[in-house]
Design an enzyme around this catalytic site. Structure first.
Site, PDB file in Angstrom:
ATOM      1  N   LYS A 172       0.812  -1.227   0.000  1.00  8.04           N
ATOM      2  CA  LYS A 172       0.000   0.000   0.000  1.00  8.04           C
ATOM      3  C   LYS A 172       0.848   1.281   0.000  1.00  8.04           C
ATOM      4  CE  LYS A 172      -4.246  -1.773   2.001  1.00  8.04           C
ATOM      5  NZ  LYS A 172      -5.337  -1.573   2.939  1.00  8.04           N
ATOM      6  N   ASP A 175     -10.315   2.876   1.855  1.00  5.66           N
ATOM      7  CA  ASP A 175     -10.526   2.110   3.091  1.00  5.66           C
ATOM      8  C   ASP A 175     -11.329   2.900   4.143  1.00  5.66           C
ATOM      9  OD1 ASP A 175      -9.245  -0.263   2.358  1.00  5.66           O
ATOM     10  OD2 ASP A 175      -7.280   0.459   2.983  1.00  5.66           O
TER      11      ASP A 175
END
Ligand code: ATR
Length: 282
Positions: free
Chosen positions: A67, A103
């Site tokens: 990420k 997210d």
């Protein structure tokens, strides 16, 4: 148009993302596929990205451990992802890569879908338990959405302090130890559990003592293996309302799908199906 989509990470194991995105493709009446691409530490992320561009991949998700390391390979990074220093979704357009992070916003969407009263009252007292990557995204999204009182409790106070620095104007944040969070549990309307405590194989643990929880408070856990964590079970016994962790995964996927296709596919029916799958797995 064929929507070629994918997921990179290592290890990927039994990810539910292909199941979710293939359901979205069907529901949106789009043709395409969503494949897993496991990239081992000795493999090249750069070569994989080159392969994606050459083969006409439209977009992909990124999970652990890429990420952060994906960022230098992107042409552009959207504001929220840049602030968080982490990307979970990439859109490829005309050979250029743009990074997003869905997210935190996905979590907030899952919470307000289950409890619409939370969306309409930005004065709700929120307690975030944990200060890792997931907590960071959730904190930024809640602050950006205008919530005014978001406290953070964590075992390591310094990491909570780092997250507090990301607050938007209008958000007040106090930092607490986990013991203090237990004593003060009755101050909060929404408690969000983001630590790995309670996750398999440590299902018998809860990150704080909930005995002082306010009746009717919302207890939310982002852990979904198991689905009914000790944190949620304890909270339920004490009269709290429960929010299960799998919906964060689902709504972050809904947002990613919107970025790739421009279509918002309803996710409530899938949430029920997903719950059944996860209950069967435990
Ligand atoms: P994620 O990306 O899923 O958020 P992470 O970044 O590794 O995962 O964060 C894990 C979180 O769980 C952190 O808040 C961590 O607390 P520390 O910052 O003190 O490490 C918390 N955590 C993990 N194990 C814990 C334990 N045994 N007791 C309390 N908190 C714990």
């Amino acid at each position: 148009m064929q929507y070629k989509l994918g997921l990179i990470g290592y290890p990927l194991g039994h990810s539910l993302s292909p199941w979710i995105h293939e359901a979205f493709l069907r529901d949106a009446e789009l043709s395409g596929s969503y494949e897993k691409y496991e990239i081992a530490p000795e493999d090249s992320l750069e070569l994989m990205i080159k392969h994606f561009i050459e083969t006409g991949i439209k977009g992909f998700n990124i999970t652990v451990p890429y990420k952060e390391t994906i960022i230098p390979y992107l042409d552009d990074v959207e504001g929220k992802a840049s602030k968080m220093g982490a990307v979970n979704t990439v859109l490829i357009h005309d050979g250029k890569l743009k990074g997003y992070n869905t997210d935190g916003e996905g979590y907030v969407r899952s919470l307000v879908t289950a409890f619409p009263e939370v969306e309409s009252d930005k004065d709700k007292r929120i307690l975030l338990l944990g200060a890792g990557g997931a907590a960071r995204g959730i904190y930024c999204a809640l602050s950006e959405a205008g919530y005014r009182f978001i406290d953070i409790a964590n075992r390591t106070i310094q990491t909570a302090e780092n997250i507090k620095q990301l607050a938007n104007e209008g958000t007040t944040t106090n930092l607490l130890t986990l013991a203090e969070a237990g004593y003060k549990a009755s101050d909060y309307d929404v408690l969000i559990q983001t630590t790995s405590v309670g996750m398999e194989p440590n299902e018998d643990a809860s990150v704080i003592n909930l005995d002082r929880l306010k009746l009717g408070a919302i207890a939310s856990d982002i852990v979904y293996k198991p689905l009914d964590t000790k944190f949620l079970n304890d909270a339920k016994v004490l009269g709290a309302r429960i929010h299960h962790g799998h919906t964060m995964l689902l709504y972050q996927a809904q947002l990613a799908f919107e970025i790739w296709t421009g279509k918002r596919v309803p996710a409530d029916e899938l949430a029920l199906q997903m719950k059944k799958i996860l209950e069967g797995a435990s």
